[in-house]
Design an enzyme around this catalytic site. Structure first.
Site, PDB file in Angstrom:
ATOM      1  N   ARG A 236       1.113  -1.628  -0.270  1.00  0.00           N
ATOM      2  CA  ARG A 236       0.105   0.057   0.214  1.00  0.00           C
ATOM      3  C   ARG A 236       0.840   1.226   0.149  1.00  0.00           C
ATOM      4  NH1 ARG A 236      -3.255  -3.406  -1.145  1.00  0.00           N
ATOM      5  NH2 ARG A 236      -5.253  -3.499  -0.521  1.00  0.00           N
ATOM      6  N   ASP A 260       3.993  -0.202  -7.554  1.00  0.00           N
ATOM      7  CA  ASP A 260       3.307  -0.811  -7.765  1.00  0.00           C
ATOM      8  C   ASP A 260       1.423   0.039  -6.586  1.00  0.00           C
ATOM      9  OD1 ASP A 260       1.057  -2.388  -9.611  1.00  0.00           O
ATOM     10  OD2 ASP A 260       0.437  -3.492  -8.017  1.00  0.00           O
ATOM     11  N   GLU A 265      -3.096   8.131  -4.205  1.00  0.00           N
ATOM     12  CA  GLU A 265      -2.964   7.011  -5.047  1.00  0.00           C
ATOM     13  C   GLU A 265      -4.751   7.581  -5.847  1.00  0.00           C
ATOM     14  OE1 GLU A 265      -4.192   2.457  -5.941  1.00  0.00           O
ATOM     15  OE2 GLU A 265      -2.243   3.037  -5.579  1.00  0.00           O
ATOM     16  N   HIS A 284      -1.368   0.057  -9.930  1.00  0.00           N
ATOM     17  CA  HIS A 284      -2.183  -0.850  -8.762  1.00  0.00           C
ATOM     18  C   HIS A 284      -2.507  -1.944  -9.771  1.00  0.00           C
ATOM     19  CE1 HIS A 284      -3.369  -1.029  -4.131  1.00  0.00           C
ATOM     20  NE2 HIS A 284      -3.367  -2.505  -4.499  1.00  0.00           N
TER      21      HIS A 284
END
Length: 323
Positions: A236, A260, A265, A284
């Site tokens: 995360r 990622d 985000e 992601h």
């Protein structure tokens, strides 16, 4: 076969995958049960009160008011912070998640990112894009030290796939006394984290985001890493202090990062991370897999049988009378 559904699949999909496919996968594994797909809000209002198990991203509290038969909500995400846990607990409904179904893909992508930096492939891609036939220096992954932060399903998949690469591995977990698949296991205590980071060529983040891990990779931790280290975040975004990471990447504090996940985000288009050649970014997608529904349907089907036989639930997040 009873017309009263045993399992109800809610209509909202995930990752562009059809909920019809999920319902079909459940029907294949539960031929003796009725699996219904709620295609509309009206279907949900009519079907959920009849179900013993409901599965989806989340469930509206209003749907629970008449769901007297409901025993289990099976979340289709690994995280359940968006699920009305208190309301479900008040009604004695167990909750499970989709933990582990993304682990193979995330593990493969994490190792791919490390190999990109080991062989400097991103520099090769840049030179190809510019039409430059010029040699560049690479490294070897062999004999590297890889620290995996978090030894849950994802961390264990990463470590399993590291076998054969001839690397040293350090695992960081909440209960180091349990040991693990890595050559060494340390705790989340600050001294242990810094000890591991100080010896790491690669750090892979594979832990949940919680009060303990939020901001774990801050300016202090980044300063502890050797200048040749690479940070791979497969967990995360909030586990990393983004501003500190940008600074470390800009001023050669570390060699690179593969992200990622980010904080914030989605990553804004004008964020400085986009312009850094030593930062690889994917939106992601590390856990995406065409086997998403197959794996999740397997878990849910086993839990249907556990409900009937009084067995333990797989991937349980909450069990009535377990707190």
């Amino acid at each position: 076969m009873s017309t009263q559904p045993d399992v109800v699949v809610l209509r909202e999909g995930t990752e562009g995958l059809s909920m019809e496919s999920y319902a079909d996968a459940l029907r294949e594994r539960l031929p003796e049960h009725t699996v219904a797909l709620a295609r509309t809000p009206r279907d949900e209002r009519e079907l959920v009160p009849q179900a013993r198990l409901v599965t989806g991203i989340t469930i509206e509290e209003a749907l629970l008011e008449e769901a007297d038969r409901l025993e289990l909500f099976a979340c289709t995400f690994a995280g359940t912070d968006h699920v009305p846990m208190d309301a479900l607990a008040d009604r004695g409904v167990a909750v499970t998640n989709a933990g582990g179904i993304h682990a193979p893909g995330i593990a493969e992508q994490s190792i791919a990112n490390m190999l990109v930096f080991a062989r400097n492939l991103h520099e090769g891609w840049r030179r190809k894009r510019n039409g430059e036939w010029r040699h560049f220096q690479s490294f070897e992954f062999t004999d590297s030290t890889v620290t995996v932060v978090g030894l849950g399903s994802i961390g264990q998949e990463i470590v399993n796939r590291l076998e054969g690469f001839d690397v040293e591995t350090i695992g960081i977990r909440y209960t180091p006394e349990k040991g693990g698949p890595t050559d060494e296991v340390l705790s989340f205590e600050a001294d242990d984290v810094h000890e591991a980071f100080s010896r790491s060529d690669y750090v892979v983040l594979a832990c949940p985001l919680n009060d303990l891990t939020r901001g774990l990779v801050d300016a202090d931790a980044l300063a502890t890493l050797p200048p040749n280290a690479v940070v791979v975040n497969a967990a995360r975004g909030g586990i990393v202090d983004t501003d500190a990471l940008v600074s470390a990447l800009q001023f050669n504090g570390i060699r690179g990062a593969a992200l990622d996940v980010t904080d914030p985000e989605p990553l804004p288009g004008d964020h400085p991370l986009w312009d850094l050649e030593n930062c690889l970014i994917t939106p992601h997608t590390g856990g995406h897999t065409p086997k998403h529904w197959d794996r999740l349907a397997g878990i849910v089907a086993r839990n249907v049988r556990a409900l009937e036989e009084g067995g333990d639930l797989e991937n349980a997040v909450y069990r009535p009378n377990s707190s």
